[in-house]
Design a protein around this motif. Structure first.
Motif, PDB file in Angstrom:
ATOM      1  N   VAL A 112       0.712  -6.812  11.740  1.00  0.00           N
ATOM      2  CA  VAL A 112       1.992  -6.600  11.086  1.00  0.00           C
ATOM      3  C   VAL A 112       2.888  -7.674  10.965  1.00  0.00           C
ATOM      4  O   VAL A 112       2.891  -8.889  11.589  1.00  0.00           O
ATOM      5  CB  VAL A 112       2.788  -5.898  12.405  1.00  0.00           C
ATOM      6  CG1 VAL A 112       4.399  -5.648  12.120  1.00  0.00           C
ATOM      7  CG2 VAL A 112       2.318  -4.499  12.796  1.00  0.00           C
ATOM      8  N   ARG A 147      -0.975  -4.182   8.015  1.00  0.00           N
ATOM      9  CA  ARG A 147      -1.086  -2.636   8.166  1.00  0.00           C
ATOM     10  C   ARG A 147       0.481  -2.302   7.897  1.00  0.00           C
ATOM     11  O   ARG A 147       0.731  -1.302   6.933  1.00  0.00           O
ATOM     12  CB  ARG A 147      -1.318  -2.303   9.638  1.00  0.00           C
ATOM     13  CG  ARG A 147      -0.976  -0.960   9.850  1.00  0.00           C
ATOM     14  CD  ARG A 147      -2.061   0.162   9.250  1.00  0.00           C
ATOM     15  NE  ARG A 147      -3.452  -0.263   9.368  1.00  0.00           N
ATOM     16  CZ  ARG A 147      -4.472   0.360   8.886  1.00  0.00           C
ATOM     17  NH1 ARG A 147      -4.185   1.271   7.960  1.00  0.00           N
ATOM     18  NH2 ARG A 147      -5.607  -0.047   9.234  1.00  0.00           N
ATOM     19  N   THR A 148       1.505  -3.216   8.181  1.00  0.00           N
ATOM     20  CA  THR A 148       2.855  -2.952   8.199  1.00  0.00           C
ATOM     21  C   THR A 148       3.676  -4.361   7.978  1.00  0.00           C
ATOM     22  O   THR A 148       3.179  -5.300   8.364  1.00  0.00           O
ATOM     23  CB  THR A 148       3.405  -2.331   9.342  1.00  0.00           C
ATOM     24  OG1 THR A 148       2.882  -1.114   9.479  1.00  0.00           O
ATOM     25  CG2 THR A 148       4.788  -1.927   9.076  1.00  0.00           C
ATOM     26  N   GLU A 173       2.576  -2.070  -1.138  1.00  0.00           N
ATOM     27  CA  GLU A 173       2.472  -0.746  -1.133  1.00  0.00           C
ATOM     28  C   GLU A 173       1.554   0.242  -1.774  1.00  0.00           C
ATOM     29  O   GLU A 173       1.198   1.197  -1.045  1.00  0.00           O
ATOM     30  CB  GLU A 173       4.129  -0.221  -1.478  1.00  0.00           C
ATOM     31  CG  GLU A 173       4.382   1.091  -1.147  1.00  0.00           C
ATOM     32  CD  GLU A 173       5.934   1.563  -1.434  1.00  0.00           C
ATOM     33  OE1 GLU A 173       6.433   2.144  -1.068  1.00  0.00           O
ATOM     34  OE2 GLU A 173       6.211   1.094  -2.700  1.00  0.00           O
ATOM     35  N   GLU A 178       2.632  -0.297   4.648  1.00  0.00           N
ATOM     36  CA  GLU A 178       3.626   0.305   5.108  1.00  0.00           C
ATOM     37  C   GLU A 178       4.682  -0.913   4.783  1.00  0.00           C
ATOM     38  O   GLU A 178       4.666  -1.944   5.704  1.00  0.00           O
ATOM     39  CB  GLU A 178       3.557   0.929   6.189  1.00  0.00           C
ATOM     40  CG  GLU A 178       4.581   1.773   6.660  1.00  0.00           C
ATOM     41  CD  GLU A 178       4.513   2.527   8.086  1.00  0.00           C
ATOM     42  OE1 GLU A 178       4.776   3.825   8.315  1.00  0.00           O
ATOM     43  OE2 GLU A 178       3.795   1.956   8.949  1.00  0.00           O
ATOM     44  N   ALA A 209       5.997  -0.608  16.587  1.00  0.00           N
ATOM     45  CA  ALA A 209       5.040  -1.164  15.721  1.00  0.00           C
ATOM     46  C   ALA A 209       4.563  -2.625  16.196  1.00  0.00           C
ATOM     47  O   ALA A 209       3.296  -3.159  16.159  1.00  0.00           O
ATOM     48  CB  ALA A 209       5.502  -1.410  14.102  1.00  0.00           C
TER      49      ALA A 209
END
Length: 219
Positions: A112, A147-148, A173, A178, A209
């Protein structure tokens, strides 16, 4: 396979655009079709490949990199992604990256990225903006994508219209990353109507998250 070509209207240099429709095709068919179209292009131009999932976008992006081609990817709809490759010289019969090698599992890891400012580091804001742009580009080039990517406080300014990082963020994206921006922050800065990539999130989702994923990096 829908395979059409459109001529540009420039007076001096007309660039051909070849469109490959690979929507609904399983891996590695999108890469196979794109490779075939690339070899048949025969002149400088643009290759546009349309697919319906993030894994296909990742595989096509790798194929472009294997052929040293500038590439952009963008999510156009829930099940429509467009990958665009700029071809400066005809590939012809030159060896291209084999499709089988690019048909790989999801390239996203458990990372993240948390961005709380439009600048990176302390000191000059002008330099900080350049560093942040470079940072987000570097993240988009990682072999294992995050992942994000979370944006909050001043970082919310990076996902709205006019941001110099939109291309890199849209590219991520389209590959399934994400992209989430704090809704409270967008409202605070008066940018709620200008969000240009990703979705809106809240503090609970941000904390969740950060707490649940394996690794967190903050520029």
């Amino acid at each position: 396979m829908k395979h059409t070509a459109a001529e540009g209207r420039g007076e001096e240099n007309k660039m051909k655009t070849v469109i490959v429709d690979a929507v609904g095709e399983p891996c590695p068919i999108p890469v196979v079709k794109a490779t075939k179209a690339l070899r048949e292009l025969g002149e400088p131009g643009t290759l546009e490949v349309r697919v319906d999932n993030e894994i296909a976008v990742q595989n096509l992006t790798r194929m472009a990199a294997g052929n040293h081609l500038p590439v952009q990817a963008e999510k156009k709809g829930e099940h429509l992604f467009v990958v665009t490759m700029e071809v400066a010289e005809p590939v012809g019969d030159a060896p291209a990256e084999e499709p089988a090698l690019t048909c790989v599992p999801d390239a996203r890891g458990d990372l993240v990225v948390a961005v709380d400012s439009e600048t990176m580091g302390r000191g000059s804001d002008e330099l900080g903006k350049l560093l942040m742009k470079s940072f987000l580009f570097a993240v988009s080039q990682l072999p294992r994508l995050p992942r994000t990517v979370l944006f909050y406080n001043g970082g919310a300014k990076l996902t709205v219209e006019g941001s110099e990082s939109l291309e890199d963020l849209r590219n991520m994206e389209a590959q399934g990353v994400e992209i989430l921006t704090c809704g409270t922050c967008l409202n605070f800065y008066g940018l709620a109507e200008k969000l240009a990539v990703g979705g809106v999130t809240n503090m609970y989702a941000i904390v969740e998250a950060l707490a649940n994923d394996g690794k967190v990096i903050k520029p």
